[in-house]
Design a protein around this motif. Structure first.
Motif, PDB file in Angstrom:
ATOM      1  N   VAL A   1       0.960  -1.194  -0.244  1.00  0.00           N
ATOM      2  CA  VAL A   1      -0.085  -0.236   0.040  1.00  0.00           C
ATOM      3  C   VAL A   1       0.937   1.220  -0.110  1.00  0.00           C
ATOM      4  CG1 VAL A   1      -1.940   1.167   1.101  1.00  0.00           C
ATOM      5  CG2 VAL A   1      -1.784  -1.183   1.550  1.00  0.00           C
ATOM      6  N   VAL A   2       0.767   2.037  -1.032  1.00  0.00           N
ATOM      7  CA  VAL A   2       1.024   3.691  -0.907  1.00  0.00           C
ATOM      8  C   VAL A   2       0.012   4.338  -0.055  1.00  0.00           C
ATOM      9  CG1 VAL A   2       1.777   5.486  -2.054  1.00  0.00           C
ATOM     10  CG2 VAL A   2       2.426   3.409  -2.806  1.00  0.00           C
ATOM     11  N   SER A   3       0.282   4.706   1.120  1.00  0.00           N
ATOM     12  CA  SER A   3      -0.542   5.548   2.000  1.00  0.00           C
ATOM     13  C   SER A   3      -0.744   7.099   1.678  1.00  0.00           C
ATOM     14  CB  SER A   3      -0.447   5.067   3.473  1.00  0.00           C
ATOM     15  OG  SER A   3      -0.567   3.962   3.791  1.00  0.00           O
ATOM     16  N   VAL A   4      -1.784   7.715   1.460  1.00  0.00           N
ATOM     17  CA  VAL A   4      -1.879   9.031   1.364  1.00  0.00           C
ATOM     18  C   VAL A   4      -2.941   9.422   2.519  1.00  0.00           C
ATOM     19  CG1 VAL A   4      -2.478  11.013  -0.223  1.00  0.00           C
ATOM     20  CG2 VAL A   4      -1.763   8.829  -1.001  1.00  0.00           C
ATOM     21  N   PRO A   5      -2.149   9.763   3.893  1.00  0.00           N
ATOM     22  CA  PRO A   5      -3.085   9.937   4.877  1.00  0.00           C
ATOM     23  C   PRO A   5      -3.882  11.243   4.800  1.00  0.00           C
ATOM     24  CG  PRO A   5      -0.733   9.028   5.595  1.00  0.00           C
ATOM     25  CD  PRO A   5      -1.029   9.467   4.026  1.00  0.00           C
ATOM     26  N   LEU A   6      -5.126  11.273   5.169  1.00  0.00           N
ATOM     27  CA  LEU A   6      -6.014  12.514   5.216  1.00  0.00           C
ATOM     28  C   LEU A   6      -6.158  13.173   6.394  1.00  0.00           C
ATOM     29  CD1 LEU A   6      -8.351  11.598   2.323  1.00  0.00           C
ATOM     30  CD2 LEU A   6      -6.345  12.946   1.992  1.00  0.00           C
ATOM     31  N   SER A   7      -5.790  12.252   7.568  1.00  0.00           N
ATOM     32  CA  SER A   7      -6.013  12.545   8.946  1.00  0.00           C
ATOM     33  C   SER A   7      -5.193  11.656   9.776  1.00  0.00           C
ATOM     34  CB  SER A   7      -7.662  12.330   9.101  1.00  0.00           C
ATOM     35  OG  SER A   7      -7.556  10.867   9.357  1.00  0.00           O
ATOM     36  N   ASP A   8      -5.507  11.739  10.867  1.00  0.00           N
ATOM     37  CA  ASP A   8      -4.480  10.902  11.943  1.00  0.00           C
ATOM     38  C   ASP A   8      -4.307   9.386  11.551  1.00  0.00           C
ATOM     39  OD1 ASP A   8      -7.072   9.784  12.615  1.00  0.00           O
ATOM     40  OD2 ASP A   8      -6.991  10.131  14.796  1.00  0.00           O
ATOM     41  N   ASN A   9      -5.030   9.240  10.443  1.00  0.00           N
ATOM     42  CA  ASN A   9      -4.742   7.717   9.676  1.00  0.00           C
ATOM     43  C   ASN A   9      -3.151   7.617   9.607  1.00  0.00           C
ATOM     44  OD1 ASN A   9      -7.309   6.914  10.050  1.00  0.00           O
ATOM     45  ND2 ASN A   9      -7.602   7.551   8.138  1.00  0.00           N
ATOM     46  N   HIS A  10      -2.412   8.727   9.541  1.00  0.00           N
ATOM     47  CA  HIS A  10      -0.926   8.489   9.098  1.00  0.00           C
ATOM     48  C   HIS A  10      -0.324   7.569  10.065  1.00  0.00           C
ATOM     49  CE1 HIS A  10       0.870  11.181  12.384  1.00  0.00           C
ATOM     50  NE2 HIS A  10      -0.416  11.558  12.368  1.00  0.00           N
ATOM     51  N   ARG A  11      -0.600   7.502  11.215  1.00  0.00           N
ATOM     52  CA  ARG A  11       0.037   6.368  11.960  1.00  0.00           C
ATOM     53  C   ARG A  11       0.101   5.054  11.709  1.00  0.00           C
ATOM     54  NH1 ARG A  11      -2.557   8.151  17.706  1.00  0.00           N
ATOM     55  NH2 ARG A  11      -4.599   7.947  16.325  1.00  0.00           N
ATOM     56  N   LEU A  12      -1.317   4.649  11.086  1.00  0.00           N
ATOM     57  CA  LEU A  12      -1.491   3.264  10.601  1.00  0.00           C
ATOM     58  C   LEU A  12      -0.833   3.003   9.212  1.00  0.00           C
ATOM     59  CD1 LEU A  12      -2.739   0.597  11.071  1.00  0.00           C
ATOM     60  CD2 LEU A  12      -4.868   1.468   9.818  1.00  0.00           C
ATOM     61  N   GLY A  13      -0.640   4.158   8.521  1.00  0.00           N
ATOM     62  CA  GLY A  13       0.293   4.244   7.282  1.00  0.00           C
ATOM     63  C   GLY A  13       1.703   3.841   7.651  1.00  0.00           C
ATOM     64  N   ARG A  14       2.041   4.585   8.534  1.00  0.00           N
ATOM     65  CA  ARG A  14       3.422   4.641   9.241  1.00  0.00           C
ATOM     66  C   ARG A  14       4.012   3.201   9.565  1.00  0.00           C
ATOM     67  NH1 ARG A  14       3.158   9.515  11.751  1.00  0.00           N
ATOM     68  NH2 ARG A  14       3.881   8.419  13.580  1.00  0.00           N
ATOM     69  N   TYR A  15       2.890   2.826  10.457  1.00  0.00           N
ATOM     70  CA  TYR A  15       3.166   1.301  11.151  1.00  0.00           C
ATOM     71  C   TYR A  15       3.437   0.405   9.763  1.00  0.00           C
ATOM     72  CZ  TYR A  15       1.823  -3.115  13.219  1.00  0.00           C
ATOM     73  OH  TYR A  15       1.909  -4.355  13.836  1.00  0.00           O
ATOM     74  N   LEU A  16       2.878   0.311   8.576  1.00  0.00           N
ATOM     75  CA  LEU A  16       2.913  -0.517   7.535  1.00  0.00           C
ATOM     76  C   LEU A  16       4.252  -0.467   6.894  1.00  0.00           C
ATOM     77  CD1 LEU A  16      -0.584  -1.134   6.073  1.00  0.00           C
ATOM     78  CD2 LEU A  16       0.578  -2.505   7.681  1.00  0.00           C
ATOM     79  N   GLU A  17       4.560   0.941   6.920  1.00  0.00           N
ATOM     80  CA  GLU A  17       5.828   1.161   6.056  1.00  0.00           C
ATOM     81  C   GLU A  17       7.066   0.596   6.732  1.00  0.00           C
ATOM     82  OE1 GLU A  17       7.469   5.154   3.753  1.00  0.00           O
ATOM     83  OE2 GLU A  17       7.096   5.399   6.222  1.00  0.00           O
ATOM     84  N   LYS A  18       6.959   0.916   8.109  1.00  0.00           N
ATOM     85  CA  LYS A  18       7.994   0.380   9.136  1.00  0.00           C
ATOM     86  C   LYS A  18       8.341  -1.081   8.942  1.00  0.00           C
ATOM     87  CE  LYS A  18       7.873   3.986  12.247  1.00  0.00           C
ATOM     88  NZ  LYS A  18       7.524   4.508  13.756  1.00  0.00           N
ATOM     89  N   ARG A  19       7.056  -1.778   8.580  1.00  0.00           N
ATOM     90  CA  ARG A  19       7.003  -3.318   8.703  1.00  0.00           C
ATOM     91  C   ARG A  19       7.058  -3.784   7.003  1.00  0.00           C
ATOM     92  NH1 ARG A  19       5.684  -1.261  12.921  1.00  0.00           N
ATOM     93  NH2 ARG A  19       5.866  -2.518  14.837  1.00  0.00           N
ATOM     94  N   ASP A  20       7.626  -2.842   6.240  1.00  0.00           N
ATOM     95  CA  ASP A  20       7.790  -3.406   4.889  1.00  0.00           C
ATOM     96  C   ASP A  20       6.858  -3.760   4.274  1.00  0.00           C
ATOM     97  OD1 ASP A  20      10.059  -2.888   3.197  1.00  0.00           O
ATOM     98  OD2 ASP A  20      10.999  -4.710   3.481  1.00  0.00           O
ATOM     99  N   CYS A  21       5.340  -3.172   4.346  1.00  0.00           N
ATOM    100  CA  CYS A  21       4.314  -3.653   3.779  1.00  0.00           C
ATOM    101  C   CYS A  21       3.977  -2.515   2.792  1.00  0.00           C
ATOM    102  CB  CYS A  21       2.983  -3.794   4.623  1.00  0.00           C
ATOM    103  SG  CYS A  21       3.482  -5.125   5.621  1.00  0.00           S
ATOM    104  N   GLY A  22       4.701  -1.506   2.528  1.00  0.00           N
ATOM    105  CA  GLY A  22       4.394  -0.409   1.690  1.00  0.00           C
ATOM    106  C   GLY A  22       5.254   0.648   2.022  1.00  0.00           C
ATOM    107  N   SER A  23       4.437   1.946   1.497  1.00  0.00           N
ATOM    108  CA  SER A  23       5.121   3.334   1.824  1.00  0.00           C
ATOM    109  C   SER A  23       4.406   4.359   2.206  1.00  0.00           C
ATOM    110  CB  SER A  23       6.019   3.694   0.624  1.00  0.00           C
ATOM    111  OG  SER A  23       5.195   3.914  -0.583  1.00  0.00           O
TER     112      SER A  23
END
Length: 321
Positions: free
Chosen positions: A246-268
């Motif tokens: 997943v390439v996450s484009v956070p629109l609110s505080d969802n950025h924490r979940l996007g960063r969580y997956l990025e740190k675990r190499d599941c996307g950016s």
């Protein structure tokens, strides 16, 4: 009977209702009746709830909780949403079990029977609860997702899933950026939107297709090579479970979940509140596609599907107390 109090519309998205459906399906199968109460402003969701045999009662004001008269016939109420007042919760009779989700800190004086906190990152929770179930594995997953297997053999498919917002211009920017790359044979955009459909026809983008039937989204997830998401809690968990980078484009505080997956190499993840340009989007897509680890990573080891059934059983047990 278990009442599910949840809403969905273009602003808050579908996540609150979708995860409630996941629990309701399991509760109904085990012989206990359920009823959805709320303002479900998305037609196909209302139709689907009717198709699977769950009752639905619409209320006028989305900030109000539930008709007290209806509560007389219930054993428990599952509250999924962050816009209900503390006072409305206090009006629930003391003999009713209250099940709720993370982030509702204003309810701290209320005695919650079961608190489900599917956030994978550390956070302080001020809500008092008899039972706490915390962790990504406690994010309810619908049966269709739990049965979905990934098949990406030579597909070259991109899924752009930006729901729950009125960010039409952002969707257009993402489509333009993705169309500028020759890496995708097909680009699917969800949910359906007239403005996006008009743009595709006007600019003649034959590789781009709007997902008209939302029931097809899981089929597309299973064949997608990569996805772009607004990092909405439910969608991004479903993509992670299937194993779609997943390439996450956070629109609110969802950025924490996007960063969580990025740190675990599941996307950016595109940095929250940063300028989303064509170059940024394309760089993130190319970088994630090149990351072979992300291509094979999935979160099934963390997001155990049986947890959804366990939560349903816990709710039924609370009803019998």
């Amino acid at each position: 009977m278990v009442i599910f109090r949840c809403d969905c519309n273009k602003r808050i998205g579908l996540g609150h209702v979708v995860r409630s459906i996941a629990l309701a399906e399991e509760i109904e199968e085990r012989g206990l009746e359920t009823c959805f109460v709320g303002k479900i402003a998305v037609q196909w969701v209302r139709r689907y709830i009717k198709e699977i045999g769950i009752k639905y009662k619409e209320i006028e004001r989305s900030e109000s909780l539930v008709d007290i008269e209806l509560l007389k016939y219930s054993d428990a109420i599952v509250v999924d949403g962050y816009h209900y007042s503390n006072q409305s919760i206090k009006n629930i009779p003391a003999d009713k079990s209250i099940i709720t989700y993370d982030g509702i800190d204003s309810w701290s004086p209320v005695n919650i029977s079961l608190l489900i906190d599917p956030t994978p990152y550390k956070r302080e929770n001020k809500v008092r609860s008899q039972i706490l179930r915390k962790g990504l594995e406690y994010s309810p997953l619908r049966r269709e997702i739990r049965k979905t297997k990934r098949n990406t053999q030579n597909n070259d498919i991109l899924l752009i899933s930006i729901g729950g917002t009125k960010k039409v211009e952002l969707k257009k920017k993402l489509i333009n950026a993705a169309s500028g790359l020759n890496k995708f044979a097909k680009i699917y955009v969800a949910p359906d939107c007239d403005a996006i459909q008009n743009m595709i026809e006007k600019r003649y983008l034959p590789r781009v297709e709007v997902v008209k039937n939302p029931r097809d989204i899981y089929k597309i997830m299973s064949i997608a090579t990569i996805a772009i998401s607004a990092a909405g809690g439910q969608t991004i968990r479903e993509l992670a479970y299937i194993g779609v980078p997943v390439v996450s484009v956070p629109l609110s505080d969802n950025h924490r979940l996007g960063r969580y997956l990025e740190k675990r190499d599941c996307g950016s993840c595109i940095k929250y509140k940063s300028k989303v340009t064509t170059n940024v989007i394309q760089d993130k897509l190319i970088g994630t596609l090149k990351n072979k680890s992300a291509q094979s990573k999935l979160c099934r080891d963390v997001m155990t599907p049986n947890r959804t059934i366990e939560l349903a059983k816990e709710i039924i047990a609370l009803c019998k107390q």
